[in-house]
Design a protein around this motif. Structure first.
Motif, short mmCIF file in Angstrom:
data_model
loop_
_atom_site.label_atom_id
_atom_site.label_comp_id
_atom_site.label_asym_id
_atom_site.label_seq_id
_atom_site.Cartn_x
_atom_site.Cartn_y
_atom_site.Cartn_z
N GLU A 141 -15.77 41.21 20.54
CA GLU A 141 -14.39 40.85 20.19
C GLU A 141 -13.96 41.58 18.92
OE1 GLU A 141 -10.83 39.78 20.34
OE2 GLU A 141 -12.00 38.65 21.80
N HIS B 5 -7.42 28.17 36.41
CA HIS B 5 -7.07 29.58 36.24
C HIS B 5 -6.49 30.17 37.52
CE1 HIS B 5 -8.91 29.35 32.44
NE2 HIS B 5 -10.15 29.34 32.88
N HIS C 140 -5.82 43.24 26.45
CA HIS C 140 -6.32 42.51 25.27
C HIS C 140 -6.61 43.47 24.13
CE1 HIS C 140 -8.12 39.36 22.94
NE2 HIS C 140 -9.34 39.90 22.98
N ALA D 172 -18.88 37.71 20.40
CA ALA D 172 -18.07 37.74 19.18
C ALA D 172 -18.08 39.13 18.56
CB ALA D 172 -18.57 36.70 18.19
N ASP E 95 -12.42 39.58 30.77
CA ASP E 95 -11.68 38.66 29.90
C ASP E 95 -12.71 37.97 29.02
OD1 ASP E 95 -10.54 36.22 28.88
OD2 ASP E 95 -8.91 36.43 30.33
N LEU E 96 -12.70 38.30 27.73
CA LEU E 96 -13.77 37.82 26.84
C LEU E 96 -13.78 36.29 26.74
CD1 LEU E 96 -13.59 40.46 23.96
CD2 LEU E 96 -14.71 40.60 26.18
N THR E 97 -12.62 35.70 26.65
CA THR E 97 -12.55 34.24 26.51
C THR E 97 -13.05 33.54 27.77
OG1 THR E 97 -10.67 34.39 24.99
CG2 THR E 97 -11.00 32.28 26.11
N LYS E 98 -12.62 34.01 28.93
CA LYS E 98 -13.03 33.35 30.17
C LYS E 98 -14.50 33.60 30.47
CE LYS E 98 -8.44 33.23 32.25
NZ LYS E 98 -7.56 33.70 33.36
N THR E 99 -15.02 34.72 30.01
CA THR E 99 -16.44 34.97 30.20
C THR E 99 -17.28 33.97 29.41
OG1 THR E 99 -16.15 37.32 30.66
CG2 THR E 99 -18.30 36.65 29.85
N VAL E 100 -16.87 33.68 28.18
CA VAL E 100 -17.57 32.69 27.38
C VAL E 100 -17.46 31.31 28.03
CG1 VAL E 100 -17.62 31.49 25.15
CG2 VAL E 100 -17.39 33.98 25.22
N GLU E 101 -16.29 30.99 28.58
CA GLU E 101 -16.12 29.72 29.29
C GLU E 101 -17.08 29.67 30.49
OE1 GLU E 101 -12.04 29.49 30.37
OE2 GLU E 101 -11.33 29.15 28.33
N LYS F 73 -23.03 34.16 22.94
CA LYS F 73 -21.74 33.98 22.28
C LYS F 73 -21.62 34.85 21.03
CE LYS F 73 -20.50 29.36 23.92
NZ LYS F 73 -20.21 27.95 23.54
#
Length: 272
Positions: A145, A89, A173, A142, A104-110, A138
């Motif tokens: 999101e 990243h 986003h 969701a 960043d929701l996606t990167k936070t889950v990662e 998660k």
């Protein structure tokens, strides 16, 4: 980390609330805390470079996570200057890549996945509890999101001005358009004086109601933020207050999920 690790972790936060991690000066107490930690977590991306310096200078034998870069580093590799990057990243620091991954929701889950993997590696007996905590986290992400998707339908490209780019990843986003003059954003990012013309342009966008909302960092009070707030009030534009970290936000608890939901609450109020 507390949400994922539960009773299996004892978390020490290095940077105090309302202090800028970019310019934070680590203390001997910080070095001592890091020396004894089995898991050391840094944001990465230029946000808290002092953490890398502390870890490399230490005799720590644990795991070092740099979340922006996705690096999972064991102590022997770090001290030898080696890393294993699971993701890429990070970008050239001069392109102003946004390091505030907690918006960043996606990167936070990662990041949550990386943290869970590290805790389980250190404490295999914690796998069941940590996995359950991760799944709960998660599921809550969701739900957020879904809230953001509904917000996107309502925002429909509404413009925003940001006194700092802290929450830009979430705003974009959520369907908002960044109207912050580039010269203003660059000057703030590089900690230079904001050009008068750029500040004037931002003020006009707010006063003339071209920009729908103003987003400010509650941890920063300076002449630029004050002028933008005055312009938003003159244009009857909503002001959304964000913070760089949960601990820096006096408006909510220090729980990450509460903190993020509070930002979404404000954005919903601004467009409904």
């Amino acid at each position: 980390t507390s949400t994922i690790g539960g009773d299996w972790v004892d978390v020490t936060t290095i940077v105090p609330a309302n202090q800028d991690p970019h310019s934070y000066q680590a203390s001997a107490r910080d070095q001592l805390a890091l020396e004894s930690a089995e898991l050391v977590i840094a944001n990465g991306g230029g946000y808290d470079d002092f953490m890398t310096q502390l870890f490399e200078a230490s005799e720590n034998k644990g795991i070092f996570l740099k979340l922006v870069e996705g690096e999972h580093i064991h102590a022997d590799e770090a001290h030898a200057g080696q890393t294993h990057a699971e993701d890429t990243h990070a970008a050239d620091p001069h392109d102003h890549a946004n390091e505030h991954i907690w918006f960043d929701l996606t990167k936070t889950v990662e990041a949550a996945d990386h943290i869970a993997e590290s805790i389980i590696e250190l404490r295999p007996e914690a796998k069941q509890d940590v996995t359950a905590n991760l799944e709960f986290f998660k599921s809550e992400m969701a739900n957020i999101e879904l809230r953001v998707e509904a917000l996107r339908e309502r925002a429909q490209g509404a413009g925003f001005i940001a006194s700092e780019g802290v929450a830009n990843l979430l705003l974009e986003h959520a369907g908002f358009q960044n109207l912050t003059p580039e010269a203003l954003a660059d000057a703030i990012e590089e900690e230079r004086d904001v050009p008068v013309a750029a500040l004037d342009e931002a003020e006009k966008l707010l006063k003339n109601k071209v920009a729908g909302i103003l987003v400010v960092n509650i941890g920063t009070q300076d002449p630029t933020s004050d002028r933008l707030k005055a312009a938003a009030e003159a244009g009857n534009r909503p002001i959304v207050s964000v913070a760089e970290t949960p601990t820096a936000n006096a408006l909510t608890s220090t729980d990450y999920l509460d903190w993020l939901n509070h930002v979404v609450d404000q954005l919903q109020e601004a467009v409904y």
